[in-house]
Motif scaffolding. Structure first.
Motif, mmCIF file in Angstrom:
data_model
loop_
_atom_site.group_PDB
_atom_site.id
_atom_site.type_symbol
_atom_site.label_atom_id
_atom_site.label_comp_id
_atom_site.label_asym_id
_atom_site.label_seq_id
_atom_site.Cartn_x
_atom_site.Cartn_y
_atom_site.Cartn_z
ATOM 1 N N SER A 4 46.174 -3.401 9.104
ATOM 2 C CA SER A 4 46.639 -3.332 10.499
ATOM 3 C C SER A 4 48.082 -3.826 10.621
ATOM 4 O O SER A 4 48.879 -3.270 11.384
ATOM 5 N N LEU A 5 48.440 -4.839 9.829
ATOM 6 C CA LEU A 5 49.822 -5.340 9.846
ATOM 7 C C LEU A 5 50.767 -4.341 9.192
ATOM 8 O O LEU A 5 51.864 -4.093 9.692
ATOM 9 N N VAL A 6 50.357 -3.749 8.086
ATOM 10 C CA VAL A 6 51.158 -2.718 7.421
ATOM 11 C C VAL A 6 51.405 -1.556 8.383
ATOM 12 O O VAL A 6 52.531 -1.048 8.500
ATOM 13 N N ASP A 7 50.348 -1.151 9.094
ATOM 14 C CA ASP A 7 50.485 -0.049 10.061
ATOM 15 C C ASP A 7 51.484 -0.402 11.152
ATOM 16 O O ASP A 7 52.309 0.424 11.549
ATOM 17 N N ARG A 8 51.431 -1.624 11.643
ATOM 18 C CA ARG A 8 52.369 -2.055 12.690
ATOM 19 C C ARG A 8 53.803 -2.078 12.170
ATOM 20 O O ARG A 8 54.737 -1.689 12.870
ATOM 21 N N ILE A 9 53.997 -2.539 10.951
ATOM 22 C CA ILE A 9 55.341 -2.583 10.349
ATOM 23 C C ILE A 9 55.881 -1.172 10.174
ATOM 24 O O ILE A 9 57.039 -0.886 10.498
ATOM 25 N N GLU A 10 55.030 -0.271 9.671
ATOM 26 C CA GLU A 10 55.470 1.115 9.497
ATOM 27 C C GLU A 10 55.813 1.767 10.831
ATOM 28 O O GLU A 10 56.801 2.482 10.956
ATOM 29 N N LYS A 11 55.005 1.519 11.845
ATOM 30 C CA LYS A 11 55.259 2.074 13.176
ATOM 31 C C LYS A 11 56.573 1.535 13.745
ATOM 32 O O LYS A 11 57.356 2.262 14.348
ATOM 33 N N ALA A 12 56.852 0.259 13.518
ATOM 34 C CA ALA A 12 58.065 -0.371 14.033
ATOM 35 C C ALA A 12 59.324 0.134 13.318
ATOM 36 O O ALA A 12 60.431 0.028 13.856
ATOM 37 N N SER A 13 59.169 0.711 12.134
ATOM 38 C CA SER A 13 60.340 1.152 11.367
ATOM 39 C C SER A 13 61.114 2.269 12.053
ATOM 40 O O SER A 13 62.292 2.476 11.771
ATOM 41 N N THR A 14 60.473 2.991 12.959
ATOM 42 C CA THR A 14 61.166 4.080 13.664
ATOM 43 C C THR A 14 61.531 3.697 15.100
ATOM 44 O O THR A 14 62.006 4.541 15.859
ATOM 45 N N PHE A 15 61.334 2.430 15.446
ATOM 46 C CA PHE A 15 61.682 1.975 16.789
ATOM 47 C C PHE A 15 63.172 2.175 17.047
ATOM 48 O O PHE A 15 64.010 1.874 16.209
ATOM 49 N N ASN A 16 63.494 2.725 18.176
ATOM 50 C CA ASN A 16 64.871 2.958 18.628
ATOM 51 C C ASN A 16 65.584 4.083 17.870
ATOM 52 O O ASN A 16 66.794 4.247 18.016
#
Length: 102
Positions: A4-16
């Motif tokens: 779940s943390l890996v998924d959140r980090i990957e999702k955040a990588s495209t923020f902005n």
């Protein structure tokens, strides 16, 4: 590390990324339009404003590089895309020769 943390980090990588893409792409489009315009009679501020309106540029996002940073266009007739392409090709050839086994 929990998935779940890996998924959140990957999702955040495209923020902005949309913001950043719009910011630099607007500059690139204005630059290309300047290169293909009648450069003798351009009011850079008006040109930029009109071009951004034509692009439907959101007012919340500004161009990464503004028209004063495109001084190479207005400085002389010596600048051209052909010159840049030639310089780039020469650089690539030099780099290739440095890395080629003889």
């Amino acid at each position: 590390m929990p998935k779940s943390l890996v998924d959140r980090i990957e999702k955040a990588s495209t923020f902005n990324e949309g913001f950043s893409t719009t910011e630099f792409l607007s500059s690139a489009l204005v630059d290309m339009k300047l290169h293909t315009s009648d450069q003798d009679n351009i009011d850079p501020d008006k040109f930029e404003k009109d071009m951004l309106k034509e692009l439907n540029m959101p007012s919340e996002i500004v161009m990464r590089h503004r028209t004063p940073q495109f001084a190479h266009i207005f400085s002389s007739d010596a600048y051209s895309a052909d010159t840049s392409a030639t310089d780039g090709l020469m650089l690539l050839q030099q780099m290739h020769s440095l890395h080629s086994p003889e």
